[in-house]
Design a protein around this motif. Structure first.
Motif, mmCIF file in Angstrom:
data_model
loop_
_atom_site.group_PDB
_atom_site.id
_atom_site.type_symbol
_atom_site.label_atom_id
_atom_site.label_comp_id
_atom_site.label_asym_id
_atom_site.label_seq_id
_atom_site.Cartn_x
_atom_site.Cartn_y
_atom_site.Cartn_z
ATOM 1 N N ALA A 6 70.454 19.303 -84.265
ATOM 2 C CA ALA A 6 69.886 18.729 -83.044
ATOM 3 C C ALA A 6 69.095 17.469 -83.371
ATOM 4 N N GLU A 7 69.240 16.464 -82.556
ATOM 5 C CA GLU A 7 68.476 15.225 -82.704
ATOM 6 C C GLU A 7 67.168 15.298 -81.931
ATOM 7 N N LEU A 8 67.159 16.030 -80.834
ATOM 8 C CA LEU A 8 65.998 16.089 -79.954
ATOM 9 C C LEU A 8 65.941 17.472 -79.335
ATOM 10 N N ALA A 55 65.020 19.044 -69.485
ATOM 11 C CA ALA A 55 66.133 18.089 -69.422
ATOM 12 C C ALA A 55 65.648 16.716 -68.959
ATOM 13 N N ALA A 56 64.739 16.683 -67.983
ATOM 14 C CA ALA A 56 64.199 15.410 -67.508
ATOM 15 C C ALA A 56 63.346 14.751 -68.598
ATOM 16 N N ALA A 57 62.626 15.545 -69.378
ATOM 17 C CA ALA A 57 61.835 14.995 -70.482
ATOM 18 C C ALA A 57 62.748 14.351 -71.520
ATOM 19 N N VAL A 58 63.893 14.974 -71.794
ATOM 20 C CA VAL A 58 64.866 14.401 -72.733
ATOM 21 C C VAL A 58 65.385 13.074 -72.183
ATOM 22 N N ARG A 59 65.756 13.058 -70.891
ATOM 23 C CA ARG A 59 66.249 11.817 -70.287
ATOM 24 C C ARG A 59 65.206 10.707 -70.374
ATOM 25 N N GLU A 60 63.941 11.014 -70.069
ATOM 26 C CA GLU A 60 62.876 10.011 -70.150
ATOM 27 C C GLU A 60 62.737 9.472 -71.573
ATOM 28 N N HIS A 61 62.774 10.368 -72.551
ATOM 29 C CA HIS A 61 62.664 9.943 -73.948
ATOM 30 C C HIS A 61 63.825 9.019 -74.321
ATOM 31 N N LEU A 62 65.041 9.407 -73.960
ATOM 32 C CA LEU A 62 66.220 8.594 -74.283
ATOM 33 C C LEU A 62 66.163 7.231 -73.600
ATOM 34 N N GLU A 63 65.646 7.187 -72.369
ATOM 35 C CA GLU A 63 65.498 5.904 -71.667
ATOM 36 C C GLU A 63 64.477 5.013 -72.381
ATOM 37 N N ARG A 64 63.352 5.590 -72.804
ATOM 38 C CA ARG A 64 62.346 4.803 -73.537
ATOM 39 C C ARG A 64 62.910 4.322 -74.869
ATOM 40 N N ASP A 69 65.143 -0.012 -78.311
ATOM 41 C CA ASP A 69 66.260 -0.528 -79.105
ATOM 42 C C ASP A 69 66.772 -1.853 -78.556
ATOM 43 N N GLU A 70 66.868 -1.948 -77.250
ATOM 44 C CA GLU A 70 67.348 -3.179 -76.613
ATOM 45 C C GLU A 70 66.388 -4.339 -76.897
ATOM 46 N N ALA A 71 65.092 -4.100 -76.763
ATOM 47 C CA ALA A 71 64.105 -5.153 -77.032
ATOM 48 C C ALA A 71 64.141 -5.549 -78.507
ATOM 49 N N ALA A 72 64.347 -4.597 -79.391
ATOM 50 C CA ALA A 72 64.404 -4.898 -80.828
ATOM 51 C C ALA A 72 65.636 -5.737 -81.156
ATOM 52 N N ARG A 73 66.761 -5.445 -80.505
ATOM 53 C CA ARG A 73 67.993 -6.216 -80.743
ATOM 54 C C ARG A 73 67.853 -7.664 -80.280
ATOM 55 N N ALA A 83 60.214 6.983 -81.032
ATOM 56 C CA ALA A 83 60.637 7.687 -82.246
ATOM 57 C C ALA A 83 59.795 7.286 -83.457
ATOM 58 N N ALA A 84 58.660 6.639 -83.203
ATOM 59 C CA ALA A 84 57.810 6.193 -84.316
ATOM 60 C C ALA A 84 57.357 7.393 -85.134
ATOM 61 N N LEU A 85 57.308 7.198 -86.429
ATOM 62 C CA LEU A 85 56.855 8.259 -87.322
ATOM 63 C C LEU A 85 55.342 8.382 -87.227
ATOM 64 N N LEU A 86 54.874 9.577 -86.956
ATOM 65 C CA LEU A 86 53.446 9.852 -86.851
ATOM 66 C C LEU A 86 52.914 10.305 -88.209
ATOM 67 N N PRO A 87 51.591 10.354 -88.378
ATOM 68 C CA PRO A 87 51.041 10.819 -89.660
ATOM 69 C C PRO A 87 51.533 12.232 -90.003
#
Length: 142
Positions: A6-8, A55-64, A69-73, A83-87
């Motif tokens: 599982a990824e998420l 399921a809605a929380a997963v969708r929100e995460h994937l949208e963020r 990713d789009e802004a980084a590209r 998906a930032a790595l936390l301490p």
């Protein structure tokens, strides 16, 4: 048990003091074993929002994540990376026993609680039980 890697994963746990109990789980959990390399699991504990299904929380995460990713590209201003790595909050080294009912060595370092232990256990839950009891006894002092 999950299969296929599982990824998420989103769990909805609601009840008295649930957020207080699990908030120290927020961060990176590093799992190691003799059989494979380290695995980093990102954990985020968030307050339950009324009407928000897992399921809605997963969708929100994937949208963020897609927006990041789009802004980084395109080199624009970056929104927060979901998906930032936390301490690192916990490191666990454990190889489950090969035979059912037998004990195996485990090492746990919980940095949020300042707890470290090496023991022989039959399961991961057996090793985490003392840590969770310690966590329930903590008192926030202002």
């Amino acid at each position: 048990m999950l299969s296929g890697g599982a990824e998420l994963l989103v769990l909805s746990v609601v009840g008295l003091c649930v957020l207080d109990f699990f908030e120290l789980e927020t961060g990176a959990h590093v799992w190691t074993s003799l059989a494979r390399g380290p695995e980093v699991v990102r954990v985020r504990v968030l307050p339950a929002r009324p009407g928000l299904s897992p399921a809605a929380a997963v969708r929100e995460h994937l949208e963020r994540q897609a927006a990041f990713d789009e802004a980084a590209r395109h080199g624009g201003a970056l929104p927060p990376n979901p998906a930032a790595l936390l301490p690192v909050v916990r490191r666990i080294r454990f190889d489950p026993p090969r035979r059912q009912g037998r004990a195996a060595p485990i090492e746990i370092e919980d940095y949020a609680m300042g707890y470290a232990e090496a023991a022989q256990v039959r399961s991961l839950s057996q090793a985490l039980a003392p840590l969770w009891l310690l966590r329930m006894s903590r008192e926030d002092v202002a």
